[in-house]
Scaffold this motif. Sequence first.
Motif, short mmCIF file in Angstrom:
data_model
loop_
_atom_site.label_atom_id
_atom_site.label_comp_id
_atom_site.label_asym_id
_atom_site.label_seq_id
_atom_site.Cartn_x
_atom_site.Cartn_y
_atom_site.Cartn_z
N VAL A 89 0.96 -1.32 0.32
CA VAL A 89 -0.27 -0.16 0.06
C VAL A 89 0.80 0.50 -0.36
O VAL A 89 0.27 1.82 -0.60
N GLU A 90 2.15 1.03 1.07
CA GLU A 90 2.79 1.92 0.71
C GLU A 90 4.87 1.98 0.91
O GLU A 90 4.28 0.83 2.57
N GLN A 91 4.95 2.23 0.50
CA GLN A 91 6.43 2.52 1.48
C GLN A 91 6.97 3.58 0.75
O GLN A 91 7.11 4.45 0.54
N ASN A 92 8.09 3.84 2.18
CA ASN A 92 8.73 5.42 1.59
C ASN A 92 10.36 5.41 3.34
O ASN A 92 10.08 3.75 3.73
N GLU A 93 10.62 6.25 3.41
CA GLU A 93 12.09 6.35 4.61
C GLU A 93 11.17 6.18 5.55
O GLU A 93 10.26 6.29 5.83
N ASP A 97 -5.04 6.30 4.03
CA ASP A 97 -5.73 6.14 4.64
C ASP A 97 -6.00 4.89 5.90
O ASP A 97 -5.65 4.52 6.81
N ARG A 98 -5.32 3.75 4.72
CA ARG A 98 -5.57 2.59 5.53
C ARG A 98 -4.08 2.27 6.56
O ARG A 98 -4.00 1.94 7.31
N THR A 99 -2.96 2.90 6.24
CA THR A 99 -1.16 3.28 6.71
C THR A 99 -2.12 3.45 7.93
O THR A 99 -1.42 3.89 9.63
N LYS A 100 -2.29 5.31 7.76
CA LYS A 100 -2.64 6.36 9.27
C LYS A 100 -3.47 5.26 10.12
O LYS A 100 -2.64 5.13 11.55
N LEU A 101 -4.98 4.69 9.79
CA LEU A 101 -5.36 3.95 10.42
C LEU A 101 -4.58 2.64 11.09
O LEU A 101 -4.12 2.55 12.38
N PHE A 102 -4.09 2.02 10.30
CA PHE A 102 -2.87 0.85 10.59
C PHE A 102 -2.02 1.12 12.21
O PHE A 102 -1.24 1.24 13.66
N LEU A 103 -0.90 2.02 11.74
CA LEU A 103 -0.19 3.21 12.68
C LEU A 103 -1.25 4.34 13.84
O LEU A 103 -0.40 3.27 14.84
N SER A 104 -1.98 4.16 13.36
CA SER A 104 -2.91 4.83 14.91
C SER A 104 -3.36 3.76 15.82
O SER A 104 -3.33 3.70 17.29
N GLN A 105 -3.26 2.62 15.28
CA GLN A 105 -3.18 1.72 16.20
C GLN A 105 -2.31 0.61 16.71
O GLN A 105 -2.94 0.58 18.19
N ILE A 106 -1.24 0.63 16.09
CA ILE A 106 0.35 0.26 16.71
C ILE A 106 0.71 0.60 17.48
O ILE A 106 1.67 0.98 18.79
N LEU A 107 0.18 2.33 17.44
CA LEU A 107 1.18 3.08 18.20
C LEU A 107 0.24 3.90 18.79
O LEU A 107 0.83 4.67 20.07
N GLY A 108 -1.35 3.67 18.70
CA GLY A 108 -2.03 4.78 19.65
C GLY A 108 -1.75 4.17 21.72
O GLY A 108 -3.14 4.99 21.40
N HIS A 109 -1.23 3.53 21.69
CA HIS A 109 -1.92 3.75 22.76
C HIS A 109 -0.21 3.61 23.81
O HIS A 109 1.29 3.60 23.50
#
Lengths: 249, 464
Positions: free
Chosen positions: A222-226, A237-249
Amino acid sequence: MVIEDEVMISMQAVNKWYGDFHVLKDINLTVNKGERIVVCGPSGSGKSTLIRCLNRLEEHQAGTIKVQGIEINNDLKNIDEIRREVGMVFQHFNLFPHLTILENCTLAPIWVRKTPKAEAEAIAMKYLERVKIPEQAHKYPGQLSGGQQQRVAIARSLCMEPKLMLFDEPTSALDPEMIKEVLDTMVSLAEDGMSMICVTHEMGFARKVANRVIFMDEGQIVEQNEPEEFFQNPQSDRTKLFLSQILGH
Amino acid sequence: MTQHSHDSVFVRTVDAETLPPPQNQSGIRGWLWRNLFYSVMDYSSVGASVRSLAMLFFTVLVSYVGITQLWYLLDFVFLSAVWSDPTGIKREACWTVSQGGTLPDDWHAACWPFVFAKLKFLAYGPYPMDELWRVNVTGLLGLAGIFWLLIEALPFRRLVGVLMLTAYPVIALILLTGGASDANYVNSGAYILVGLALITVGRLGQRGLLGVLASDFASIIGFVGWSLIVYQVLMLIFSVDVGLEPVGTGDWGGLLITLVVAVTGIVVSLPLGVVLALGRRSNMPVARLLCTIFIEFWRGVPLISVLFMASVMIPLFLPEGVNFDKLMRALIGVMLFSAAYMAEVVRGGLQAIDKGQYEAAEAMGLTYWQSMRQIILPQALTHVIPGIVNTFIGLFKDTTLVSIIGLFDLLGAGKSAIADASWSSPVQAISIYLFVAFIFFVFCFGMSRYSIFMENKLSKSRSH
């Protein structure tokens, strides 16, 4: 450290199905020598399948995969050649419980590379020292802690002196207090310039060592970046959702 | 220890003491309590009392029955048994007064002089008396070899193992039969040439010089070539006249037959079973199908009918003049039969191996056979030692079935010994059957103990 013109892996339009289920969709990926790639994504997104295609633990049905210029196809010679150069570390270590740590490490050099036993043992001890457990060489895997076992598994792969290391969620089966010792080993490996592809959810590790982070969902990249960009400024949006789920706590 | 006023906050400041276990948990007293009195000494409630009393009752009952039966057996076998026949009166040594002998009328015990007189027959059957040394040498060689292999401290075990599997069977066969079998040198020579040709084709195929198809089948072609040559060379060796008097397998009997059938069955069935099990789990559909059919066929028929087929049906299908040794036919039947059982035991072990082990071996670049030999089979076979030994023991006892096709194994020899009227007495049959049962028990129990020893040893070296 990254050598742009020396391509380690190239995947072009790779597709794979499990029965009717389309598990890898149109994967295009080039990895250069010395690159350190972290692959992340929700479970079932095809990350493990992706790296398992790179040493033919899984067969892809369409597209081309080349490792060090050798194409992975039905030719067993190619597969053998690639497996000699690509090391793999598994989530559940997969050490051989009936062999000592030293025997685990010398098995492949002796049988695959035909290294003489004494030499293979010297190499094994070198890498066991590297992962900081030479004193366990004559124990059996069952006598070691999870973190130690995973470090042995890394040493075992290194004994074949691979050009590329694949890590398939190497810390997911570990107790929290043992994750660090394994990650430290992987970091020092990365600092020595080993090309590696890691499927992991350890975002700290990704920030620290990765050249590139790849986010997969539903079988596609879906996305690749540094890493900095990827974590600070995710695009999809999918990356944002995923990151918010694993980093959000 | 201090406690804060807050109930939910607790900080331990002094470590809790490490105490010894309660007295009835350790030492001799603990052992007695746990193993003997724990279940019968609890009278703290009505339910517990009823349970304790019931336990007490059954303990006494079982002890009584067990001890009286054991005493009876002891008396029959040792205390009241007749041990010798110094005057050579044979059957009358085991007769009571009313039967015409000298023993008291209520005497009922084993008649060992009869068994002693039949020992040779039980061991060798009708094997010619002057040639018994050949059987003894074979047996002693075999025993020495087996002990060498079983005791881990001895050196050269690998070499001894290889010799036991290659040279020993040849020597044993020559010693037991006398060698000097018929051989057709022209035929053998031709077959050896064919074998050499096949090996060459296999070699060339392996290098990919004969096309893709040949390279896929190269190892099979080579294997067939080697088997042909080995078979023909063996035939030639057996045809050498070493000056021993020929003894046909029809003259073999007793423990000799039992051991020949059991040992060959055991030695062949394990590797064959491993190959069949691997075949049944293989990715190659043809190999899988063939192995499955083989296993299901042999498991689906009773051993008795296999032996019957081997001795009655096969000769009907063979062309006239071709004669296959009866013992050989029975041997092949027993081997294939137990290999099918072994295959399923081994398959159970293979299935217990984690998929990760296969993957790790593959990812390291080991070939299929390397990963089987080094990784999978050592673990799988260790898992199923009890099942393997179970099959061995079953096979050992099933050898008694060969008496159905007219081979006199240990039990058959015992049976025909009973027919000797010069020893006839009411305890004749029971004495010899007790002895035969004892011999079987010694072998089976020995296998069982050795397997437990192996299990313990292997589980100790890799504690999980």
